[in-house]
Design a protein around this motif. Structure first.
Motif: not given
Length: 58
Positions: A16-18, A27-30, A33-42, A46-49
């Protein structure tokens, strides 16, 4: 100026790339993507930073 990020920038095999006009939209797209493709990653503040440190201007 547009901004871009690749999931592979985080040492994984995800293709994936945006690219968006601004960091807020990127950041909204990421986040989605994180919530749908990289579960159970929250998605956390801190992750946004961390993600922000990998954003490139294109």
């Amino acid at each position: 100026m547009a901004v871009s990020i690749r999931c592979a920038d985080f040492n994984n095999d995800c293709p994936a790339q945006f690219t968006t006009p601004d960091e807020g939209e990127l950041l909204q797209h990421v986040e989605l993507h994180t919530k749908s493709a990289h579960q159970p990653m929250d998605w956390t503040p801190e992750l946004a930073e961390v993600v922000k440190t990998h954003v490139r201007q294109v």
